[in-house]
Design an enzyme around this catalytic site. Structure first.
Site, mmCIF file in Angstrom:
data_model
loop_
_atom_site.group_PDB
_atom_site.id
_atom_site.type_symbol
_atom_site.label_atom_id
_atom_site.label_comp_id
_atom_site.label_asym_id
_atom_site.label_seq_id
_atom_site.Cartn_x
_atom_site.Cartn_y
_atom_site.Cartn_z
ATOM 1 N N LYS A 1 73.880 45.328 63.986
ATOM 2 C CA LYS A 1 74.649 45.713 65.192
ATOM 3 C C LYS A 1 75.475 46.979 64.921
ATOM 4 O O LYS A 1 75.864 47.224 63.771
ATOM 5 C CB LYS A 1 75.522 44.547 65.660
ATOM 6 C CG LYS A 1 76.817 44.379 64.911
ATOM 7 C CD LYS A 1 77.815 43.488 65.649
ATOM 8 C CE LYS A 1 79.117 43.472 64.850
ATOM 9 N NZ LYS A 1 80.210 42.734 65.392
ATOM 10 N N LYS B 1 82.271 49.004 64.484
ATOM 11 C CA LYS B 1 83.404 49.923 64.256
ATOM 12 C C LYS B 1 83.614 50.152 62.766
ATOM 13 O O LYS B 1 84.120 51.158 62.340
ATOM 14 C CB LYS B 1 84.726 49.294 64.739
ATOM 15 C CG LYS B 1 84.868 48.997 66.190
ATOM 16 C CD LYS B 1 86.338 48.588 66.439
ATOM 17 C CE LYS B 1 86.498 47.560 67.526
ATOM 18 N NZ LYS B 1 86.717 46.203 67.159
ATOM 19 N N LYS C 1 82.656 38.335 56.710
ATOM 20 C CA LYS C 1 83.870 39.094 56.388
ATOM 21 C C LYS C 1 84.419 38.698 55.022
ATOM 22 O O LYS C 1 84.954 39.527 54.300
ATOM 23 C CB LYS C 1 84.931 38.902 57.472
ATOM 24 C CG LYS C 1 84.564 39.648 58.739
ATOM 25 C CD LYS C 1 85.703 39.698 59.719
ATOM 26 C CE LYS C 1 85.278 40.452 60.974
ATOM 27 N NZ LYS C 1 86.218 40.311 62.072
HETATM 28 P P1 TYM Z 1 85.665 43.007 68.557
HETATM 29 O O1 TYM Z 1 86.960 43.720 68.574
HETATM 30 O O2 TYM Z 1 84.865 43.045 67.301
HETATM 31 O O3 TYM Z 1 84.732 43.541 69.718
HETATM 32 C C1 TYM Z 1 85.176 43.587 71.086
HETATM 33 C C2 TYM Z 1 84.009 43.235 72.008
HETATM 34 O O4 TYM Z 1 82.900 44.107 71.799
HETATM 35 C C3 TYM Z 1 81.711 43.335 71.579
HETATM 36 N N1 TYM Z 1 80.826 44.079 70.661
HETATM 37 C C4 TYM Z 1 79.555 44.441 70.936
HETATM 38 N N2 TYM Z 1 78.796 44.244 72.020
HETATM 39 C C5 TYM Z 1 77.536 44.764 71.998
HETATM 40 N N3 TYM Z 1 77.016 45.440 70.947
HETATM 41 C C6 TYM Z 1 77.751 45.653 69.824
HETATM 42 N N4 TYM Z 1 77.228 46.326 68.802
HETATM 43 C C7 TYM Z 1 79.091 45.133 69.787
HETATM 44 N N5 TYM Z 1 80.072 45.164 68.859
HETATM 45 C C8 TYM Z 1 81.137 44.502 69.404
HETATM 46 C C9 TYM Z 1 82.229 42.027 70.952
HETATM 47 O O5 TYM Z 1 81.309 40.983 71.104
HETATM 48 C C10 TYM Z 1 83.495 41.806 71.733
HETATM 49 O O6 TYM Z 1 83.224 41.160 72.975
HETATM 50 N N6 TYM Z 1 87.235 38.306 67.988
HETATM 51 C C11 TYM Z 1 86.996 39.362 68.946
HETATM 52 C C12 TYM Z 1 88.250 39.770 69.699
HETATM 53 C C13 TYM Z 1 88.928 38.627 70.392
HETATM 54 C C14 TYM Z 1 88.470 37.971 71.561
HETATM 55 C C15 TYM Z 1 89.470 36.980 71.853
HETATM 56 C C16 TYM Z 1 87.340 38.115 72.375
HETATM 57 C C17 TYM Z 1 90.111 38.080 70.018
HETATM 58 N N7 TYM Z 1 90.431 37.091 70.891
HETATM 59 C C18 TYM Z 1 89.324 36.146 72.944
HETATM 60 C C19 TYM Z 1 87.216 37.266 73.472
HETATM 61 C C20 TYM Z 1 88.194 36.283 73.741
HETATM 62 C C21 TYM Z 1 86.487 40.572 68.216
HETATM 63 O O7 TYM Z 1 86.701 40.728 67.049
HETATM 64 O O8 TYM Z 1 85.867 41.481 69.011
#
Ligand code: TYM
Length: 342
Positions: free
Chosen positions: A207, A210, A125
């Site tokens: 991957k 978004k 990032k």
């Molecule tokens: P974020 O918002 O990027 O994504 C949310 C969840 O989706 C999963 N994910 C995927 N899984 C499979 N294939 C993909 N292409 C893919 N893209 C995203 C992510 O692994 C995630 O589980 N930092 C985290 C948000 C967060 C969080 C937390 C998660 C904040 N606090 C505490 C767990 C526990 C994030 O940016 O996820």
């Protein structure tokens, strides 16, 4: 987690706590859905679950304020549309609770500069947003650790890309417990066997994300059936024209994974179903399966968006319930660290 239903071990397991959050940075993708959301809803049936919208994390990339406000509300509505309700889970928005930021600071003071610098997502990032490498971006994983540890979570359902952040949360918890005495439960990742890394439809080694600027690379959860069909039609595959799961066939492997997640079919069954048929037929079937998978979610989401009063009330209820759980941990951690409490 595989014990027979209703055994004493199952009952103990069922009381374990599950937590996960998602950032409201833009409309979630099929990757978020298959890698995280599907497991969130499944776990809500058997565990004490807490799910949230990570709006504070989203600030690290400086979104437009009106957009962040709208997307946070929409993301909250999406969690409810998945079937996560205040009667089977606690559903909340991170910034509605002061405890996350309080614990974040305490954990920052237990995290080394070196270990935060090693986070792959920070490096990625920081290079993608070179003009805005703020301290929030750097300490993003310790806020994530606070989200998890504040609820004493046992399991954290996430996609593959969040594994390193979860390891850091465990290390911080272990360090804190070692320095100040048992305070935090050590969380374990829950990463589904299928769908933990859904790939881009245009560059299937990357991957699905978004934030991908190419709209054809990802399926958004709010895409219309026509858009979904079009995106799968243009998905990058290979020249073999044989539906077979094999090393190097990244595009087809990804489509097979998506199809398997949506239909519950095994890879061999899919290979038999499409034996002798071209990629065109297969892509149409994958698109159809995704449309059907998302249909009830999309309908419920639209219904909920028309009820902003209900959404506000549900968010307030979630914040109140989450705050009760969070306050206990923050209080305990402050006391253990020696802060003067009055
Ligand atoms: P974020 O918002 O990027 O994504 C949310 C969840 O989706 C999963 N994910 C995927 N899984 C499979 N294939 C993909 N292409 C893919 N893209 C995203 C992510 O692994 C995630 O589980 N930092 C985290 C948000 C967060 C969080 C937390 C998660 C904040 N606090 C505490 C767990 C526990 C994030 O940016 O996820």
């Amino acid at each position: 987690m595989e014990e027979a239903k209703n055994s004493p071990a199952q009952a103990r397991e069922a009381r374990k706590r599950v937590l996960s959050l998602i950032q409201p940075t833009s409309v979630p993708t099929l990757g978020n859905y298959l890698g995280a959301f599907r497991n969130w809803s499944a776990m809500a049936r058997d565990y004490d679950c807490i799910y949230g919208v990570a709006d504070l994390h989203a600030l690290t990339i400086r979104p437009e304020p009106p957009q962040l406000r709208r997307q946070s509300m929409e993301m909250f509505a999406m969690l409810l549309a998945l079937g996560l309700r205040q009667d089977n889970s606690v559903v909340f928005v991170q910034s509605h609770l002061p405890g996350h930021c309080q614990l974040h600071w305490l954990l920052n003071c237990c995290t080394q500069f070196g270990e935060a610098s090693r986070m792959t997502q920070f490096k990625e990032k920081a290079s993608a947003h070179a003009d805005n490498v703020n301290l929030g971006l750097f300490s993003y994983p310790t806020l994530m650790a606070a989200d998890i540890l504040i609820y004493q979570a046992h399991y954290v359902p996430i996609g593959d890309d969040q594994k390193q952040h979860l390891e850091l949360a465990r290390n911080i918890a272990e360090r804190f417990n070692g320095l100040y005495g048992q305070t935090f439960t050590l969380p374990e990742p829950f990463i589904g066997k299928l769908g933990s890394r859904i790939k881009s439809l245009q560059e299937p080694t990357k991957k699905m994300s978004k934030s991908d600027p190419n709209p054809r690379a990802s399926v958004s959860l709010l895409d219309s059936p026509e858009q979904i069909v079009k995106k799968f039609k243009s998905a990058v595959t290979d020249s073999e024209a044989c539906v077979r799961y094999a090393p190097g066939k990244d595009g087809i492997n990804n489509l097979m994974t998506i199809y398997a997640c949506c239909t519950g079919k095994a890879f061999e069954e899919i290979e038999r179903e499409f034996a002798g048929r071209g990629y065109g037929d297969f892509k149409a079937a994958v698109a159809e399966a995704v449309v059907e998978e998302l249909r009830p979610f999309q309908e419920e989401f639209r219904r909920l968006l028309a009820e902003p009063g209900y959404l506000k009330q549900a968010a307030a209820e979630g914040a109140e319930r989450a705050a009760r759980l969070a306050a206990r941990t923050v209080d305990k951690a402050m006391k253990k660290m020696g802060l003067w409490q009055i």
